[in-house]
Scaffold this motif. Structure first.
Motif: not given
Length: 454
Positions: A107, A236, A395-399, A430
């Motif tokens: 990320g 993911k 979470e990442y993507e989105p953070v 976010k």
């Protein structure tokens, strides 16, 4: 092959080896620092003086170029402009530990985390000497390095942490180094984070093991954040497997409501959390880790043993008696070593139960810089609580992150320091995720003099 030709080849090989250590931080300044490292590799007699400009006034020597050491170097020069400040650090390039879990899952680029020690010293007006400290004479005010000895008026020891693998039942040095290299904890800057990223990228499925140690370890929420992000990576990328998180503590140590919610709501099929795991042994060949009651098999892992203060603290004989983590015996209100009012220990090697985190070390650094500047003038400095600000990504993507902000106070009835003015936000968003990135950039700018990314 004649001697001159051989030395030329050996020198080139040495330069290549130095550059490889931080291959993700390939900048012009990195290349200069790697070259400087090669040029200074000649052996030095222990009684020879370090080649350093003569101090025109008092001199402060700082051992360790982490968040604490970098902060003190910069702000001591501001508070005492006539004082010479010398930062001793063995690495050629600075690498930031916070947010490294985001780097691990792809990320964030490694250049975000890397800064030049040369530029930080230039921006801060102090001297940086790439050197390894192996001893100090606190009575005669002398520090010994592989580049020679250097005297001081004031000394700051900020060497960070080391791992204590005996705490998880690993006493054989061969097994310890298999663990260090194959299943790194990922809480020291440098190769560990790069290795973990490569391991995760090549993970084909099965059990990924994360652990949380007992005691006051570096960055309390980070192991749980890692479990969230590894689970998110599996989700993911549709990897068949799960994360087993073994915790030596009876429950999640901080932000537990937020992390439990993330485990149950976001990663119910990917995370198994096991508290109260009393680590007894690790079998590196069978890939198992055992407690008194259970044996857990894993396919890959990031194994985080209990931490201890840098071994330099123990070698100098300034560790706190009876302290299980060998942390320094210092005055909690000044950070001065008991019996040595001109020597200070800061950052993760201090004994106070403050969070071992970047924001805490940065705020401590501001305070200790003022303490030294005032002491040089014969003045005292009222104690100021360090400030812990900590974001954790779920979470990442989105953070998306959760967060905590806290200070500390001394409870006279209990005779201990405790959290004060705590502000917890345990519902991820976010906005907090974006705040996490901005916070990292702010700390990096403060310790490096606002130099740009690598």
């Amino acid at each position: 092959m004649d001697r001159r030709h051989f030395l030329k080849i050996a020198s080139a090989a040495g330069a290549a080896g130095s550059a490889t250590l931080f291959s993700g931080c390939t900048t012009a300044s990195t290349k200069k620092e790697a070259a400087a490292s090669t040029m200074s590799a000649a052996s030095v007699h222990p009684d020879a003086a370090m080649d350093i400009p003569k101090a025109k006034g008092q001199r402060t020597v700082i051992i360790g170029g982490g968040v604490s050491g970098l902060t003190i170097a910069r702000y001591l020069r501001q508070a005492a402009p006539d004082m010479q400040v010398v930062l001793l650090e063995r690495n050629a390039t600075y690498q930031f530990c916070p947010l490294s879990n985001l780097y691990m899952v792809g990320g964030m680029d490694l250049n975000y985390f890397c800064r030049s020690y040369l530029d930080a010293a230039k921006n801060g007006g102090y001297l940086y000497a790439q050197s390894t400290v192996y001893d100090a004479d606190l009575e005669n005010k002398m520090v010994y390095t592989d580049q020679g000895k250097i005297g001081y008026d004031w000394l700051v020891i900020a060497p960070g942490i080391d791992y204590n693998y005996t705490s998880i039942g690993v006493k054989d040095p061969e097994e310890e180094y298999i663990l260090r290299q194959n299943y790194p904890a990922g809480f020291m800057p440098g190769s560990e984070h790069i290795s973990l990223k490569h391991k995760l990228e090549n993970f084909k499925g099965g059990i990924w093991l994360n652990t949380t140690p007992a005691g006051n370890y570096r960055c309390l929420p980070a192991p749980y954040e890692r479990t969230c992000l590894v689970a998110d990576f599996m989700k993911k990328h549709k990897i068949k497997g799960k994360v087993i998180h073994l915790d030596a503590n009876p429950d999640i140590t901080i932000k537990k409501k937020g992390f439990h919610a993330a485990f149950n709501e976001l990663y119910k099929d990917y995370v198994e959390y096991i508290p109260n795991f009393d680590f007894q042994s690790v079998d590196v060949e069978k890939k198992t880790i055992s407690s008194s009651f259970d044996t857990i098999h894993f396919d890959d892992a990031a194994i985080y043993p209990r931490i201890r203060a840098s071994k330099l603290i123990e070698k100098l004989g300034i560790n706190k008696p009876g302290d299980l983590q060998f942390e320094a015996d210092i005055d909690p209100y000044t950070y001065a070593v008991k019996g040595h009012p001109d020597v200070f220990v800061t950052g993760d090697s201090r004994w106070m139960p403050y969070s071992k985190s970047a924001n805490t070390a940065n705020s401590e650094g501001h305070f200790v810089a003022q303490v030294i500047a005032n002491r040089a003038k014969g003045k005292d400095t009222p104690w100021i609580s360090p400030h812990t600000i900590c974001f954790s990504m779920v979470e990442y993507e989105p953070v998306e992150s959760i967060s905590v902000s806290a200070q500390y106070a001394y409870d006279k009835k209990k005779g201990a320091f405790e959290f004060a003015n705590v502000q917890l936000i345990e519902k991820w968003s976010k906005a907090l995720g974006d705040g996490t990135i901005a916070w990292g950039e702010s700390i990096l700018g403060d310790i490096s003099g606002n130099q740009g990314k690598a």
